[in-house]
Structure formats: structure tokens, C-alpha cells
Design a protein around this motif. Structure first.
Motif, PDB file in Angstrom:
ATOM      1  N   MET A   1     -37.305  19.335   7.002  1.00  0.00           N
ATOM      2  CA  MET A   1     -38.026  20.144   6.267  1.00  0.00           C
ATOM      3  C   MET A   1     -37.572  21.462   6.340  1.00  0.00           C
ATOM      4  N   THR A   2     -37.662  22.095   5.331  1.00  0.00           N
ATOM      5  CA  THR A   2     -37.370  23.568   5.301  1.00  0.00           C
ATOM      6  C   THR A   2     -38.668  24.375   5.513  1.00  0.00           C
ATOM      7  N   ASN A   3     -38.593  25.493   6.212  1.00  0.00           N
ATOM      8  CA  ASN A   3     -39.732  26.144   6.492  1.00  0.00           C
ATOM      9  C   ASN A   3     -40.193  27.041   5.148  1.00  0.00           C
ATOM     10  N   ASP A   4     -41.595  26.784   4.916  1.00  0.00           N
ATOM     11  CA  ASP A   4     -42.002  27.465   3.426  1.00  0.00           C
ATOM     12  C   ASP A   4     -42.186  29.166   3.812  1.00  0.00           C
ATOM     13  N   VAL A   5     -41.474  29.791   3.205  1.00  0.00           N
ATOM     14  CA  VAL A   5     -41.501  31.343   3.438  1.00  0.00           C
ATOM     15  C   VAL A   5     -42.603  32.027   2.400  1.00  0.00           C
ATOM     16  N   LYS A   6     -43.101  31.031   1.551  1.00  0.00           N
ATOM     17  CA  LYS A   6     -44.078  31.544   0.454  1.00  0.00           C
ATOM     18  C   LYS A   6     -45.576  31.153   0.886  1.00  0.00           C
ATOM     19  N   ARG A   7     -45.449  30.763   2.132  1.00  0.00           N
ATOM     20  CA  ARG A   7     -46.852  30.173   2.713  1.00  0.00           C
ATOM     21  C   ARG A   7     -47.300  31.095   4.035  1.00  0.00           C
ATOM     22  N   VAL A   8     -48.420  31.598   4.068  1.00  0.00           N
ATOM     23  CA  VAL A   8     -48.985  32.298   5.095  1.00  0.00           C
ATOM     24  C   VAL A   8     -50.047  31.171   6.067  1.00  0.00           C
ATOM     25  N   TYR A   9     -49.859  31.185   7.162  1.00  0.00           N
ATOM     26  CA  TYR A   9     -50.723  30.050   7.753  1.00  0.00           C
ATOM     27  C   TYR A   9     -51.762  30.693   8.930  1.00  0.00           C
ATOM     28  N   GLN A  10     -53.002  30.505   8.672  1.00  0.00           N
ATOM     29  CA  GLN A  10     -53.959  31.220   9.797  1.00  0.00           C
ATOM     30  C   GLN A  10     -54.993  30.058  10.509  1.00  0.00           C
ATOM     31  N   HIS A  11     -54.880  30.261  11.860  1.00  0.00           N
ATOM     32  CA  HIS A  11     -55.753  29.433  12.565  1.00  0.00           C
ATOM     33  C   HIS A  11     -56.991  30.101  12.881  1.00  0.00           C
ATOM     34  N   GLY A  12     -58.064  29.541  12.492  1.00  0.00           N
ATOM     35  CA  GLY A  12     -59.275  30.347  12.833  1.00  0.00           C
ATOM     36  C   GLY A  12     -59.419  31.474  11.948  1.00  0.00           C
ATOM     37  N   THR A  13     -60.746  32.001  12.138  1.00  0.00           N
ATOM     38  CA  THR A  13     -60.989  33.110  10.975  1.00  0.00           C
ATOM     39  C   THR A  13     -61.421  34.401  11.843  1.00  0.00           C
ATOM     40  N   LEU A  14     -61.343  35.526  11.190  1.00  0.00           N
ATOM     41  CA  LEU A  14     -61.675  36.843  11.856  1.00  0.00           C
ATOM     42  C   LEU A  14     -63.289  36.645  12.154  1.00  0.00           C
ATOM     43  N   ALA A  15     -63.718  36.107  11.305  1.00  0.00           N
ATOM     44  CA  ALA A  15     -65.193  36.123  11.286  1.00  0.00           C
ATOM     45  C   ALA A  15     -65.719  35.140  12.304  1.00  0.00           C
ATOM     46  N   LEU A  16     -64.899  34.234  13.068  1.00  0.00           N
ATOM     47  CA  LEU A  16     -65.495  33.422  14.227  1.00  0.00           C
ATOM     48  C   LEU A  16     -65.515  34.319  15.401  1.00  0.00           C
ATOM     49  N   LEU A  17     -64.769  35.336  15.291  1.00  0.00           N
ATOM     50  CA  LEU A  17     -64.600  36.218  16.598  1.00  0.00           C
ATOM     51  C   LEU A  17     -66.058  37.053  16.454  1.00  0.00           C
ATOM     52  N   ILE A  18     -66.697  37.367  15.653  1.00  0.00           N
ATOM     53  CA  ILE A  18     -67.776  38.262  15.323  1.00  0.00           C
ATOM     54  C   ILE A  18     -68.911  37.656  16.459  1.00  0.00           C
ATOM     55  N   PRO A  19     -69.291  36.317  16.616  1.00  0.00           N
ATOM     56  CA  PRO A  19     -70.394  36.184  17.515  1.00  0.00           C
ATOM     57  C   PRO A  19     -69.791  35.603  18.787  1.00  0.00           C
ATOM     58  N   GLY A  20     -68.582  35.848  18.912  1.00  0.00           N
ATOM     59  CA  GLY A  20     -67.989  35.780  20.361  1.00  0.00           C
ATOM     60  C   GLY A  20     -67.255  34.369  20.596  1.00  0.00           C
ATOM     61  N   LEU A  21     -66.881  33.750  19.646  1.00  0.00           N
ATOM     62  CA  LEU A  21     -66.004  32.474  19.549  1.00  0.00           C
ATOM     63  C   LEU A  21     -64.475  32.748  20.239  1.00  0.00           C
ATOM     64  N   PHE A  22     -64.256  33.292  21.346  1.00  0.00           N
ATOM     65  CA  PHE A  22     -63.074  33.356  21.771  1.00  0.00           C
ATOM     66  C   PHE A  22     -62.358  32.489  22.439  1.00  0.00           C
ATOM     67  N   THR A  23     -63.004  31.275  22.573  1.00  0.00           N
ATOM     68  CA  THR A  23     -62.309  30.156  23.124  1.00  0.00           C
ATOM     69  C   THR A  23     -60.776  29.719  22.450  1.00  0.00           C
ATOM     70  N   GLY A  24     -59.834  29.689  23.080  1.00  0.00           N
ATOM     71  CA  GLY A  24     -58.564  29.220  22.397  1.00  0.00           C
ATOM     72  C   GLY A  24     -58.653  27.754  21.976  1.00  0.00           C
ATOM     73  N   THR A  25     -58.377  27.461  20.653  1.00  0.00           N
ATOM     74  CA  THR A  25     -58.535  26.406  20.040  1.00  0.00           C
ATOM     75  C   THR A  25     -57.141  25.812  19.513  1.00  0.00           C
ATOM     76  N   MET A  26     -55.987  26.446  19.743  1.00  0.00           N
ATOM     77  CA  MET A  26     -54.797  26.013  19.304  1.00  0.00           C
ATOM     78  C   MET A  26     -53.915  26.450  20.363  1.00  0.00           C
ATOM     79  N   THR A  27     -52.866  25.623  20.795  1.00  0.00           N
ATOM     80  CA  THR A  27     -51.724  25.845  21.631  1.00  0.00           C
ATOM     81  C   THR A  27     -50.719  26.825  20.957  1.00  0.00           C
ATOM     82  N   VAL A  28     -49.984  27.763  21.687  1.00  0.00           N
ATOM     83  CA  VAL A  28     -49.056  28.588  21.276  1.00  0.00           C
ATOM     84  C   VAL A  28     -47.907  27.764  20.755  1.00  0.00           C
ATOM     85  N   ALA A  29     -47.777  26.658  21.376  1.00  0.00           N
ATOM     86  CA  ALA A  29     -46.728  25.732  20.829  1.00  0.00           C
ATOM     87  C   ALA A  29     -46.790  25.246  19.465  1.00  0.00           C
TER      88      ALA A  29
END
Ligand code: ZN
Length: 239
Positions: A1-29
Motif C-alpha cells: 500500500m502506498t502512503n496517501d499524501v493527500k490525507r491528514v490524519y488526526q488522533h483525538g481532538t484539540l477540544a478533548l484537551l480542554i476539560p483535561g483529557l490528557f491520558t494517552g490513547t494511542m501509541t507512538v508506534a
């Protein structure tokens, strides 16, 4: 599979940080299977995340740079596959404000997500970094009330980050959100301001914004997000 250079991927939202949801929910790997460049933050709001060429670094509140291990986790990060076939533009003697205005004036990009990557020499680079928080986590406004700032002059390194259309405030930071890491990996952070001396810049527009949610995180699932409060808090914490 080739990597899709036309796609931006986001895990979580900036908004979830606002109430303090700082727990890591995806590994770096796992994050690195979705892109090789990007920005975000680490578990516990442990610094400003800078992803360069498949390596995930954090700049913490003491200004220290650390490479995250594959089993490190993130609550929020945005990544993409850098398109190496894109042309680069030479940038000379520009302030952050001048360059950001120029980018949107030269191409009709304001309604797209696009990545900005710029490597070169900066006369001044002014950053800040969030400080690691302990549980029970405070909200983002409290967590970012004290934000150490850092500045270096005549520094070489890489700026990486994104522009998000105004409509996506909350999912992301509307407008530009950029981070920096110097070449010797001992200075960086969330960019407040800079002046370019000489740099090569690549703009990478995306066709697809892929939003991934921490769907097994109970605190996220049970949170109430108030749009007006999210807006006000982003303005206070991120600008
Ligand atoms: Zn940032």
C-alpha cells in the motif's frame, strides 16, 4: 500500500484537551503508521510533540527534548505522509506574520487543511512548551496558565505544522499551528514567533481530513463539550 499524501490524519481532538483529557490513547508506534511528520502532545500533556521523518520528539516544560519510545502514548496528534515530490519555495527574511499572510495570498488554500514544513536558519525562534500534568488532571486553561517560553537566535532546524480552516476550530486550532525542533535536537516547542533568515518551505494541501477518536476511553465518551467554552479556551491556551 502506498502512503496517501493527500490525507491528514488526526488522533483525538484539540477540544478533548480542554476539560483535561490528557491520558494517552494511542501509541507512538501506531501513530507512526499514519504519517511520518506531524505535531501534537504526549501522555499527561508531557510537552510539545514534533514528528520528523518517522521520529517522535517532545519538548517539555523544562525545554528538554526527548525521543518518545514506540510504546509512549499520545492523547492528541496530527500527522501526514510528507510528499517528497512537492516543490520547495525559498523563503528569505520573513517574519512569521509576513510569511503566513503571503502563503494564503499566493494560493487559494484558506478552506483546506495543509501542512507547512520549513527547514533552514531562523534569526529568532520563540517557543513555549506545556508542562507535564499529574492526575487528577486540571483543565487545559489551568494547565497552561504557566507556560515556560524559550528563545534562540541564529538557530537552524525544522518547522512543522498545519493550517486548519476556520470551520475546524475545536477539532484543531483554526489557522496555523506550528512546532519547531532544531538540528541538534536540544531546542524547540510550540512556535509563538520567528523570523526566517533563509529556509526552504513546502506546502502540502490535503484532500482528506481523517478524524480518529479514542472510542474506548471512558472519560472521553462521557465528557460534555460546550462549543463556546471550547472556543474561548482555545483562544486563551493556544494563542
Ligand atoms: Zn502546539
Amino acid at each position: 500500500m502506498t502512503n496517501d499524501v493527500k490525507r491528514v490524519y488526526q488522533h483525538g481532538t484539540l477540544a478533548l484537551l480542554i476539560p483535561g483529557l490528557f491520558t494517552g490513547t494511542m501509541t507512538v508506534a501506531e501513530l507512526l503508521t499514519h504519517g511520518n511528520f506531524g505535531i501534537g502532545t504526549a501522555h499527561g500533556l508531557a510537552g510539545e510533540l514534533v514528528l520528523l521523518d518517522g521520529h517522535a520528539y517532545t519538548v517539555n516544560g523544562d525545554g528538554q527534548v526527548t525521543e518518545l519510545a514506540p510504546d509512549g502514548t499520545v492523547p492528541f496528534a496530527t500527522v501526514h505522509w510528507q510528499d517528497s515530490s512537492l516543490p520547495t519555495q525559498a523563503v528569505h527574511q520573513r517574519t512569521k506574520a509576513e510569511l503566513e499572510t503571503q502563503i494564503l495570498a499566493q494560493a487559494p488554500l484558506k478552506n483546506l487543511f495543509f501542512a507547512v514544513k520549513m527547514t533552514g536558519t531562523f534569526k529568532v525562534m520563540h517557543t513555549r512548551a506545556v508542562q507535564t500534568q499529574q492526575e487528577p488532571y486540571p483543565n487545559l486553561t489551568v494547565a497552561t496558565r504557566v507556560q515556560p517560553e524559550f528563545e534562540q537566535t541564529d538557530v537552524t532546524g525544522t518547522l512543522i505544522g498545519y493550517y486548519a480552516p476556520a470551520l475546524y476550530q475545536g477539532a484543531a486550532v483554526a489557522g496555523y499551528h506550528v512546532h519547531f525542533l532544531n538540528d541538534t535536537h536540544d531546542f524547540g516547542g510550540h512556535i509563538l514567533d520567528y523570523t526566517v533568515v533563509d529556509a526552504q518551505m513546502t506546502l502540502q494541501p490535503f484532500e482528506t481530513f481523517e478524524q480518529h477518536f479514542p472510542s474506548d476511553n471512558e472519560a472521553f465518551l462521557k465528557s460534555d463539550f460546550d462549543l463556546q467554552q471550547v472556543n474561548a479556551d482555545i483562544e486563551e491556551a493556544e494563542h
